[in-house]
Design a protein around this motif. Sequence first.
Motif, short mmCIF file in Angstrom:
data_model
loop_
_atom_site.label_atom_id
_atom_site.label_comp_id
_atom_site.label_asym_id
_atom_site.label_seq_id
_atom_site.Cartn_x
_atom_site.Cartn_y
_atom_site.Cartn_z
N THR A 167 -6.12 1.21 -5.28
CA THR A 167 -7.31 2.06 -5.35
C THR A 167 -8.11 1.98 -4.05
OG1 THR A 167 -8.65 0.28 -6.34
CG2 THR A 167 -7.48 1.75 -7.85
N HIS A 168 -7.63 1.17 -3.15
CA HIS A 168 -8.34 0.97 -1.88
C HIS A 168 -8.01 2.10 -0.90
CE1 HIS A 168 -9.79 -1.07 1.77
NE2 HIS A 168 -10.48 -1.85 0.95
N GLU A 169 -8.98 2.42 -0.08
CA GLU A 169 -8.80 3.48 0.92
C GLU A 169 -7.62 3.17 1.86
OE1 GLU A 169 -11.20 5.40 4.74
OE2 GLU A 169 -12.16 3.90 3.46
N LEU A 170 -7.45 1.90 2.17
CA LEU A 170 -6.38 1.48 3.08
C LEU A 170 -5.01 1.82 2.50
CD1 LEU A 170 -5.83 0.02 5.75
CD2 LEU A 170 -5.80 -2.14 4.49
N TYR A 171 -4.87 1.70 1.18
CA TYR A 171 -3.60 2.01 0.52
C TYR A 171 -3.22 3.47 0.72
CZ TYR A 171 -0.33 2.87 -3.35
OH TYR A 171 0.76 3.25 -4.10
N HIS A 172 -4.18 4.35 0.56
CA HIS A 172 -3.91 5.78 0.71
C HIS A 172 -3.58 6.12 2.17
CE1 HIS A 172 -5.05 6.41 -3.43
NE2 HIS A 172 -6.19 5.77 -3.22
N ARG A 173 -4.19 5.41 3.10
CA ARG A 173 -3.85 5.63 4.51
C ARG A 173 -2.41 5.20 4.78
NH1 ARG A 173 -8.91 3.31 6.36
NH2 ARG A 173 -7.75 1.74 7.54
N MET A 174 -1.99 4.10 4.15
CA MET A 174 -0.61 3.64 4.34
C MET A 174 0.38 4.63 3.70
SD MET A 174 -0.89 0.92 6.12
CE MET A 174 -2.32 1.78 6.80
N LYS A 175 0.00 5.18 2.57
CA LYS A 175 0.87 6.14 1.89
C LYS A 175 1.04 7.42 2.71
CE LYS A 175 2.52 4.46 -1.94
NZ LYS A 175 3.98 4.39 -2.16
N ASP A 176 0.05 7.72 3.52
CA ASP A 176 0.17 8.90 4.39
C ASP A 176 1.30 8.75 5.39
OD1 ASP A 176 -1.91 10.16 3.13
OD2 ASP A 176 -3.44 9.51 4.57
N HIS A 177 1.68 7.50 5.67
CA HIS A 177 2.79 7.23 6.59
C HIS A 177 4.14 7.22 5.87
CE1 HIS A 177 0.02 6.40 9.83
NE2 HIS A 177 -0.57 5.43 9.15
N GLU A 178 4.11 7.55 4.57
CA GLU A 178 5.33 7.62 3.75
C GLU A 178 6.08 6.29 3.71
OE1 GLU A 178 7.64 10.88 5.18
OE2 GLU A 178 6.24 12.39 4.45
N LEU A 179 5.32 5.22 3.57
CA LEU A 179 5.93 3.89 3.46
C LEU A 179 6.36 3.65 2.02
CD1 LEU A 179 3.40 1.89 5.66
CD2 LEU A 179 5.57 2.92 6.34
N ARG A 180 7.59 3.23 1.83
CA ARG A 180 8.18 3.14 0.49
C ARG A 180 7.92 1.82 -0.23
NH1 ARG A 180 14.37 4.43 0.32
NH2 ARG A 180 13.92 3.68 -1.78
N PHE A 181 7.79 0.74 0.53
CA PHE A 181 7.86 -0.58 -0.10
C PHE A 181 6.55 -1.36 -0.09
CE2 PHE A 181 12.19 0.24 1.67
CZ PHE A 181 12.82 0.45 0.46
N ILE A 182 5.45 -0.69 0.24
CA ILE A 182 4.18 -1.44 0.29
C ILE A 182 3.73 -1.85 -1.11
CG2 ILE A 182 3.36 -0.51 2.49
CD1 ILE A 182 1.70 1.50 0.95
N ASP A 183 4.08 -1.07 -2.13
CA ASP A 183 3.73 -1.48 -3.50
C ASP A 183 4.47 -2.76 -3.88
OD1 ASP A 183 2.01 0.72 -4.92
OD2 ASP A 183 3.48 1.82 -3.75
#
Length: 401
Positions: A167-183
Amino acid sequence: MDKLKLKLQEYYQRCQRQETRSKTSREQAGGASVLDMENDILLQFGLPASKRFVQILHDFVSQREVNDHLLDYVSKKLRTAARKYLLAPVISDLEQLDQAKEQKKTPYDLLPELGYPVNDYSVFLIGELLYRRNIVAVDVLEELKKVQYADVWDDILLLGKIVNYNTHELYHRMKDHELRFIDDYAQQSLKQQNAKAAGKKALPASEGYTPNLRMVSKLQVEDILFDEQQMPSIIGKLKSGSRYIRVTMVMEFSQLNQVLQSSAELGVEIGAFIKKKLSGAQKDKPIAIDVRAEFGQVLQLDDCHLEVYKPQHQSRGKWVETKDNLYFVDKILSRKEYDKKSKEAEIRGKIEECLELIGGSYGYYQRMRKLGITDEEAKLRAGLQDELLFKLSTFLHKLRD
């Protein structure tokens, strides 16, 4: 004295000074500069700052005193390593990943040679996803490239420390880079933090799901991975029908020791080898043991049975098992314990069959009564002439309804 020898001598003296300080003082008083010096020295030879090359420098500073002979020896050793490294056949990054997986090459060697930094996330991609979970190399390489291009290594490490990371803003920024394994990384990082705080590993009950336990045996152990921060895991082959599948079994150190102790001489030998590794100079680094390469054969687990389960995660509000052939060991049974448990299960099954038949007999009794047959005759035909048996059948029939 040439510039290289002066650099080596300065590096030696800097390391020796740090040895006299506390760990905190070392970090504050030049730890980074020592790393920079290591990089500079290796760079002069065209070598990456991977563990195997840095180890040459660490062996150098472990000597009691420095002299021209030692400096010449280290210089020659670095030149030999550089010649071998630089003249090796050029292979693609993908081929390097595939080879590293087969050879169980430590991430601390592999990552610098690929040109990527060594940190928690990059080590997670190699050590956890590529080696343990058998994620295909092309996906791991793609993730490394994306993180490197976006230069978000530090951001991902920070994300792994945030409880409600998604739910953090940083998470959504990382998702914008299409990173698959951060979760996967963030979840494992948080689980490790919670488990460390609680002094034990995170269990399915604490996660909120009931594991689907299954029993496996006859596992052929090919590799053993472990370090002091993560639970050890064994990688090998398990027969499934007419073919063998590659699986990873994660377990406690005590369970690993139990498995090895039950595996005759080879298991005891591997256990002694692990103790030696853990007491060595590199005990704080992840260790991979290729069982066949080290001992000439795979370890066959014939005398123990593993009760295992697949970890689960929530998907659309439901708990589902991971698709990878990754299992956590819940319990280890010796052959004697397994035989006893199997016999108990067999007897329990037969008892349940008998109770099912007895309960069904009451239904037959009722049908006889509806046809006008006397109570005594109906009980006789249903096999319920014994009064106690008749009562039991009545109760069992009610339970079925």
